[in-house]
Design an enzyme around this catalytic site. Structure first.
Site, PDB file in Angstrom:
ATOM      1  N   CYS A 135      -3.920   0.315 -11.569  1.00 41.42           N
ATOM      2  CA  CYS A 135      -3.251   0.181 -10.907  1.00 41.42           C
ATOM      3  C   CYS A 135      -2.087   1.994 -11.086  1.00 41.42           C
ATOM      4  O   CYS A 135      -2.189   2.790 -12.269  1.00 41.42           O
ATOM      5  CB  CYS A 135      -2.075  -0.998 -11.449  1.00 41.42           C
ATOM      6  N   LYS A 180       0.761   3.486 -11.766  1.00 42.59           N
ATOM      7  CA  LYS A 180       1.766   4.189 -12.556  1.00 42.59           C
ATOM      8  C   LYS A 180       0.971   4.150 -14.265  1.00 42.59           C
ATOM      9  O   LYS A 180       1.151   4.970 -14.675  1.00 42.59           O
ATOM     10  CB  LYS A 180       2.785   4.005 -13.401  1.00 42.59           C
ATOM     11  N   CYS A 195      -6.818  -2.792  -5.568  1.00 44.27           N
ATOM     12  CA  CYS A 195      -6.056  -3.032  -4.045  1.00 44.27           C
ATOM     13  C   CYS A 195      -7.317  -2.535  -3.368  1.00 44.27           C
ATOM     14  O   CYS A 195      -7.875  -1.521  -2.839  1.00 44.27           O
ATOM     15  CB  CYS A 195      -5.039  -3.308  -3.542  1.00 44.27           C
ATOM     16  N   SER A 239       3.943   3.628  -0.444  1.00 50.37           N
ATOM     17  CA  SER A 239       2.971   3.079  -1.023  1.00 50.37           C
ATOM     18  C   SER A 239       1.749   3.973  -0.246  1.00 50.37           C
ATOM     19  O   SER A 239       1.342   4.371   0.878  1.00 50.37           O
ATOM     20  CB  SER A 239       2.329   1.175  -0.178  1.00 50.37           C
TER      21      SER A 239
END
Length: 559
Positions: free
Chosen positions: A121, A123, A194, A474
């Protein structure tokens, strides 16, 4: 051969250390092999990490088969999605430096010979790559893979961020509560990062483009069996890197960073990649100015040949089946530094020649250099009197008719008040929403204005308004937006001088972010400006707000 670990495991001087290892089950045979760390960010809170325990088992198998000894340890990993829109988001970007530091401590304290980095993900991936560049030992990054798309909604397969768009639709009575509740159950059907081309998947693709992951590793979905086979192959590959003494700094170079930037532009990846690649480069003493020039220059000659959600209806599974990063790199191979070495031990050119595709090519997802989706840059660096040290935007996610936009400022000093104004209908067509004091120091932590953009989309304002900020976005956001404005407002940047009603122009073709005021008026306003009190004075955020560098310099912690 002599391994790094041999320095602390040789007899008889280091028998104490050997006894420490033996107390947790290692044998003499284990301690005579290269000791390979697995930095595993598995946890039960993040969908992109939920399968990493299973993936790690297959990495272990590969390491053992290749003659290595495994030493696995945990790494933190927080979820951007869960942290959106509240105080938790302050911690997300700062966690990147903690992750790099954590891995550095474990590798150096235990003199590990090599490291496999497991994460997926936003970071976590750049933090792990920063550690690899800093440590200069053999390293491979392996992601857990993206999740599958959800139920069809608003013309495309849903993903987790669809809920925020749907909230705007619910508020504007475009859908009812029953449809909204059903979407909650069906938008995220599996674990994995995602299902859209946001920062998480962008950074996994950047790792592959850098040569730090096995070819094809970025986009195999989390629930595919191929993900487990990649785990075993990664385990074998790290032992080979150790035996051949191929350290990560031989793979992550300025030339391979150029390759990553090319892939970023060609695929229209997340704006956050600018921040993160600059942070990785900083570990190799490559300056921020050098990287900003590279983004700017390479974007001019790199057309967009892949189009994935949020730029189209196609998701990560579609991107994988269309050929993923290997196919993108094959199509733009004339633009790449093909002599760069990779974790396979082969060059980029050799990897692309050897790669075997399992699915038919889909030109709807990945086009060609001769017939790109857009000749314009996927990402763009803007400058102007509002962003003297640069700002970042993403033309690939912005409707062409919005590439030049002038409107009147509506100014908010934090994310929450802006979101409230959007949802209560206060933002109108022609407004430029200005969200400031959300930069690395001012936020602190440079929160993503993800919900604000999603709410504008849901309210039907995505093509009628713009949003600018010293915070971030995002990778799934679309609409007209500009982030990473530097210097940030908390440092007395021009953004601090903006007032309601001021006219602002975003001109992507000209690379311009302009406040329609004279230099004298901006200076006069800033002379009256007072630096706000820091939002956090204790704990890690107190430290980060004092030491974080500008977004233009990667927002890294600098002493």
């Amino acid at each position: 051969m002599e391994y790094r670990s041999s320095n602390i495991l040789g007899k008889p001087e280091w028998s104490f250390n050997r006894s420490v290892f033996k107390s947790v089950g290692f044998s003499d045979d284990d301690l005579n092999r290269p000791v390979i760390g697995i930095a595993n960010s598995w946890n039960e809170l993040v969908p992109g990490h939920a399968n990493l325990r299973q993936v790690a088992e297959h990495v272990r198998k590969g390491i053992y088969r290749a003659g290595g000894t495994v030493a696995e340890f945990g790494v933190i990993g927080a979820c951007d999605g869960t942290a959106q829109g509240h105080a938790g988001m302050h911690y997300i970007l700062p966690s990147r430096d903690l992750i790099a530091n954590d891995i550095e401590v474990m590798v150096e304290a235990h003199r590990l010979d090599g490291i496999v980095l497991l994460g997926s993900c936003d970071k976590i991936v750049p933090g792990m790559l920063m550690a690899a560049a800093r440590l200069k030992i053999p390293a491979i990054f392996l992601p857990g893979g993206p999740m599958l798309g959800g139920v069809k909604f608003d013309g495309r397969k849903a993903d987790l961020t669809t809920m925020s768009e749907a909230l705007g639709m619910l508020k504007s009575e475009k859908i009812d509560e029953t449809a909204y509740g059903q979407l909650e159950e069906l938008c995220g059907p599996t674990c994995g990062s995602c299902a859209f081309y946001g920062t998480a998947n962008t950074m996994c693709c950047m790792a592959e483009a850098l040569g730090m992951s096995l070819p094809g590793a970025a986009l195999v979905p989390a629930v595919y069996a191929d993900r487990l086979r990649l785990g075993e192959d990664t385990g074998k590959a790290i032992v080979a890197l150790v035996n051949n003494q191929t350290s990560a700094d031989k793979i992550i170079t300025y030339q391979s960073l150029e390759n990553a930037i090319r892939v970023l532009m060609a695929t229209g990846g997340s704006t956050n990649a600018v921040l993160h690649l600059s942070a990785v480069a900083a570990e190799l003493d490559i300056t921020a100015e050098t990287m900003m020039d590279a983004y700017d220059n390479l974007s001019q000659s790199t057309p967009q040949i892949a189009k994935v959600n949020p730029a189209s209806q196609y998701d990560m599974e579609d991107f994988h089946r269309a050929g993923g990063i290997p196919k993108v790199m094959q199509e733009i191979d004339s633009l790449l530094n093909k002599a760069c070495i990779t974790v396979t031990g082969k060059t980029v050119e050799q990897n692309l020649q050897d790669y075997k595709f399992k699915y038919p090519h889909d030109h709807n997802v990945i086009s060609t250099l001769d017939n790109p989706f857009s000749k314009q840059k996927g990402l763009a660096i803007l400058r102007g009197n509002l962003a003297p040290d640069t700002a970042v935007t993403k033309p690939a996610a912005i409707a062409p008719e919005m590439h030049v936009f002038t409107g009147c400022a509506r100014v908010f000093d934090c994310e929450e008040t802006a979101e409230e104004a959007i949802l209560n209908g206060s933002i109108k067509e022609g407004d430029v929403v200005v969200i400031r004091y959300e930069g690395p120091k001012g936020g602190p932590g440079m929160r993503e204005m993800y919900k604000a953009m999603k709410y504008l989309y849901g309210m039907g304002l995505a093509k009628k308004t713009a949003l600018i900020t010293d915070g971030r976005f995002s990778g799934t956001n679309n609409g007209c937006f500009v982030g990473h404005i530097s210097p940030e407002a908390a440092e007395g940047g021009p953004l601090a001088a903006v007032q309601d009603g001021d006219r602002i122009t975003i001109d992507i073709p000209q690379g311009l972010l302009q406040l329609h005021l004279s230099d004298q008026e901006i200076s006069a306003r800033l002379e009256k400006w007072q630096r706000p009190e820091p939002k956090f004075t204790r704990g890690y955020l107190g430290i980060y707000s004092k030491l974080a560098s500008s977004a233009a310099k990667g927002a890294v912690v600098k002493v």
